[in-house]
Scaffold this motif. Sequence first.
Motif, PDB file in Angstrom:
ATOM      1  N   ARG A 177       0.831  -1.203   0.000  1.00 42.37           N
ATOM      2  CA  ARG A 177       0.000   0.000   0.000  1.00 42.37           C
ATOM      3  C   ARG A 177       0.872   1.263   0.000  1.00 42.37           C
ATOM      4  N   TYR A 178       1.587   1.479  -1.088  1.00 42.14           N
ATOM      5  CA  TYR A 178       2.486   2.621  -1.209  1.00 42.14           C
ATOM      6  C   TYR A 178       1.747   3.942  -1.313  1.00 42.14           C
ATOM      7  N   THR A 179       0.427   3.894  -1.470  1.00 37.66           N
ATOM      8  CA  THR A 179      -0.345   5.137  -1.478  1.00 37.66           C
ATOM      9  C   THR A 179      -0.355   5.788  -0.095  1.00 37.66           C
ATOM     10  N   GLN A 180       0.051   5.056   0.936  1.00 40.48           N
ATOM     11  CA  GLN A 180       0.219   5.627   2.271  1.00 40.48           C
ATOM     12  C   GLN A 180       1.615   6.241   2.367  1.00 40.48           C
ATOM     13  N   PRO A 181       1.730   7.491   2.814  1.00 43.97           N
ATOM     14  CA  PRO A 181       3.049   8.151   2.853  1.00 43.97           C
ATOM     15  C   PRO A 181       4.107   7.388   3.638  1.00 43.97           C
ATOM     16  N   ASN A 182       3.705   6.642   4.670  1.00 39.50           N
ATOM     17  CA  ASN A 182       4.694   5.930   5.485  1.00 39.50           C
ATOM     18  C   ASN A 182       5.046   4.555   4.920  1.00 39.50           C
TER      19      ASN A 182
ATOM     20  N   ARG B  91       6.170   4.141   1.497  1.00 38.21           N
ATOM     21  CA  ARG B  91       6.715   4.380   0.163  1.00 38.21           C
ATOM     22  C   ARG B  91       8.144   3.890  -0.013  1.00 38.21           C
ATOM     23  N   ALA B  92       8.711   3.325   1.022  1.00 34.87           N
ATOM     24  CA  ALA B  92       9.979   2.612   0.858  1.00 34.87           C
ATOM     25  C   ALA B  92       9.664   1.162   0.494  1.00 34.87           C
ATOM     26  N   LEU B  93      10.523   0.553  -0.329  1.00 35.04           N
ATOM     27  CA  LEU B  93      10.347  -0.859  -0.649  1.00 35.04           C
ATOM     28  C   LEU B  93      10.286  -1.647   0.656  1.00 35.04           C
ATOM     29  N   PRO B  94       9.293  -2.506   0.836  1.00 34.10           N
ATOM     30  CA  PRO B  94       9.172  -3.252   2.097  1.00 34.10           C
ATOM     31  C   PRO B  94      10.465  -3.979   2.459  1.00 34.10           C
ATOM     32  N   VAL B  95      10.761  -4.001   3.750  1.00 31.93           N
ATOM     33  CA  VAL B  95      12.036  -4.524   4.252  1.00 31.93           C
ATOM     34  C   VAL B  95      12.300  -5.945   3.767  1.00 31.93           C
ATOM     35  N   ALA B  96      11.270  -6.776   3.705  1.00 32.47           N
ATOM     36  CA  ALA B  96      11.463  -8.181   3.318  1.00 32.47           C
ATOM     37  C   ALA B  96      12.082  -8.329   1.937  1.00 32.47           C
TER      38      ALA B  96
ATOM     39  N   SER C 217       4.630   4.876 -12.728  1.00 31.44           N
ATOM     40  CA  SER C 217       5.581   5.585 -11.869  1.00 31.44           C
ATOM     41  C   SER C 217       6.205   4.655 -10.843  1.00 31.44           C
ATOM     42  N   VAL C 218       5.399   3.756 -10.256  1.00 37.44           N
ATOM     43  CA  VAL C 218       5.947   2.802  -9.288  1.00 37.44           C
ATOM     44  C   VAL C 218       6.970   1.892  -9.969  1.00 37.44           C
ATOM     45  N   HIS C 219       6.631   1.391 -11.150  1.00 39.78           N
ATOM     46  CA  HIS C 219       7.573   0.534 -11.875  1.00 39.78           C
ATOM     47  C   HIS C 219       8.912   1.239 -12.087  1.00 39.78           C
ATOM     48  N   VAL C 220       8.861   2.447 -12.612  1.00 40.78           N
ATOM     49  CA  VAL C 220      10.082   3.161 -12.994  1.00 40.78           C
ATOM     50  C   VAL C 220      10.893   3.593 -11.783  1.00 40.78           C
ATOM     51  N   ARG C 221      10.225   3.945 -10.691  1.00 40.00           N
ATOM     52  CA  ARG C 221      10.945   4.387  -9.507  1.00 40.00           C
ATOM     53  C   ARG C 221      11.572   3.222  -8.736  1.00 40.00           C
ATOM     54  N   VAL C 222      11.029   2.010  -8.896  1.00 42.19           N
ATOM     55  CA  VAL C 222      11.572   0.849  -8.177  1.00 42.19           C
ATOM     56  C   VAL C 222      12.739   0.226  -8.919  1.00 42.19           C
ATOM     57  N   GLY C 223      12.557  -0.082 -10.205  1.00 42.50           N
ATOM     58  CA  GLY C 223      13.535  -0.912 -10.902  1.00 42.50           C
ATOM     59  C   GLY C 223      14.223  -0.223 -12.058  1.00 42.50           C
ATOM     60  N   ASN C 224      15.351  -0.794 -12.470  1.00 42.60           N
ATOM     61  CA  ASN C 224      16.089  -0.258 -13.609  1.00 42.60           C
ATOM     62  C   ASN C 224      15.669  -0.964 -14.897  1.00 42.60           C
ATOM     63  N   GLY C 225      16.469  -0.807 -15.952  1.00 43.17           N
ATOM     64  CA  GLY C 225      16.107  -1.335 -17.266  1.00 43.17           C
ATOM     65  C   GLY C 225      16.157  -2.841 -17.392  1.00 43.17           C
ATOM     66  N   GLN C 226      16.673  -3.546 -16.367  1.00 45.33           N
ATOM     67  CA  GLN C 226      16.594  -5.001 -16.324  1.00 45.33           C
ATOM     68  C   GLN C 226      15.867  -5.447 -15.052  1.00 45.33           C
ATOM     69  N   GLY C 227      14.905  -4.627 -14.661  1.00 40.74           N
ATOM     70  CA  GLY C 227      14.114  -4.906 -13.478  1.00 40.74           C
ATOM     71  C   GLY C 227      12.721  -4.346 -13.640  1.00 40.74           C
TER      72      GLY C 227
ATOM     73  N   PRO D 206       3.847  11.531  -7.624  1.00 41.91           N
ATOM     74  CA  PRO D 206       2.961  10.770  -8.513  1.00 41.91           C
ATOM     75  C   PRO D 206       2.403   9.519  -7.834  1.00 41.91           C
ATOM     76  N   ILE D 207       2.858   9.228  -6.618  1.00 43.88           N
ATOM     77  CA  ILE D 207       2.384   8.049  -5.887  1.00 43.88           C
ATOM     78  C   ILE D 207       1.161   8.478  -5.086  1.00 43.88           C
ATOM     79  N   ASN D 208       0.029   8.538  -5.752  1.00 45.04           N
ATOM     80  CA  ASN D 208      -1.175   9.107  -5.159  1.00 45.04           C
ATOM     81  C   ASN D 208      -2.410   8.317  -5.586  1.00 45.04           C
ATOM     82  N   THR D 209      -3.558   8.736  -5.113  1.00 42.65           N
ATOM     83  CA  THR D 209      -4.820   8.060  -5.423  1.00 42.65           C
ATOM     84  C   THR D 209      -5.709   8.890  -6.347  1.00 42.65           C
TER      85      THR D 209
END
Length: 477
Positions: free
Chosen positions: A150-155, A157-162, A228-238, A197-200
């Motif tokens: 649920r990255y739409t919650q401000p707290n 927006r970091a990739l989950p620790v797991a 936006s989530v795709h591009v902000r998380v991974g690179n061109g082979q992710g 851009p991580i909004n509802t």
Amino acid sequence: MTSVTRRAALVGGGATIPFAQWYASQSWARAPFVRKDLSTPAGQADLAKYAKAVKIMSGLAEANPRGWMFQWYIHAVRGDRTKAAELARVYPAPSPQRTLAQASWSTCQAHSAGTVENYFLPWHRMYVFFLEAICRKLLQDNSFVLPYWRYTQPNQRALPVAFRQQASPQWGTLYRPNRNPGINNGVPIDQGLNPTPINTLSLNQTSYVPAAGQQGFCLNIDANLHGSVHVRVGNGQGMGSVPWAANDPIFWMHHCNIDRMWASWNRNGGCNPTDATWLNKTFTFPDANGNSVVAKIGDFKSIGALGYTYDVFEPGPRIGGCLPFVLNVRDLPLLAVQRRPFKLDPGGPVEIKLEATSAEAMRGNPKNLGITKRTGRTLLVIDGLQAKVQPGVLYEVGVKDAAGKTTVVGHLNFFDAVSAEHGDHGDHGGAMPEKFFAFDVTRYIKKGEQPTVVLRPDGKADAQADAVVTGFSLVQD
């Protein structure tokens, strides 16, 4: 692991089953499944099961329809290989598994040529649903459900620790190195972006398809939040690249959340299409035994009919009634335009001056095309995005007024705009789905002004990207 792999290698094949018949035969099908926020204790428990399932799937043979590579390839075959070559490599002889791979690999909607934008949401719902069923079977746990991020919650927006614990015996299977700098160290995916851009905001759309002066819910959430989530998380082979995205285990948590957003929009009154073309469209997926199931969009238009729900739905404006007409935003009166290729700077801003249109274009009367209510908004529409490789960044969209003041109104992403990714990754043929971004600039543009659009990367873009944008239009809703 060895016994599971040997046993799993024997499954698959057989006749293709229609989804309704298949679903009726499942012993778990009437259980009230609840997908949970992975940040909650219950969500963490489900996430631990998911990590175990990913480990099992990763140990299966490439040819196994329940294996990790096969599931990844349903979205798209990896970017440095073709579907035809991978079919020949993995299946050197005809087999039911090869037939299933031919039918299901590289069928993601709607990020390649010949696919349809309006199928984006139901196709991904199917994709997640069948992977969840496979995990359930491999875990021998009929209570298993996928959690969502649920990255739409401000707290959150970091990739989950797991997903960041490479050396962990429990969580290491969820780690991938092909993520953007800082992401595997817990940097929020929207750090430095304002507005985020991580909004509802997709929940504000009142139509599923492009209508009047809006993108429609399906295109809006695809092009904006999803991309936006795709591009902000991974690179061109992710995660940042269509052919590689589904190899990252966070992909499934991301798409659980996109599915939850769609279900939230429906709960708020949003209407799905009712035409036969949409309802009767079918796609093929492997089931929990690796057999072929043909799923119809009409069977997936509602999560209630599929026996699952979510622990939390996103609130949004109540949609009192769905728009009865379909009118592309380009049919609105055109105030200013610029249509030629603009190459974006990988490290700095590019300015595009819009030019006034002819009097004939400005006299457009959308009332004659079915609009009964005008909003008076001024919209900036941008389309024609293309790049040679993923830029790896978002581009801020700013509008500069006559006084020289620039206001950022949103962001562009190039998630599915890379020309090299639209090659032999499927059998669709045809043109790319028509996509566009639309930004409300009413507050920033005075009547009669032809603004300058400013596109600025949010970081250093890949110099090999050669990112280009071709179409800029100012329209009146």
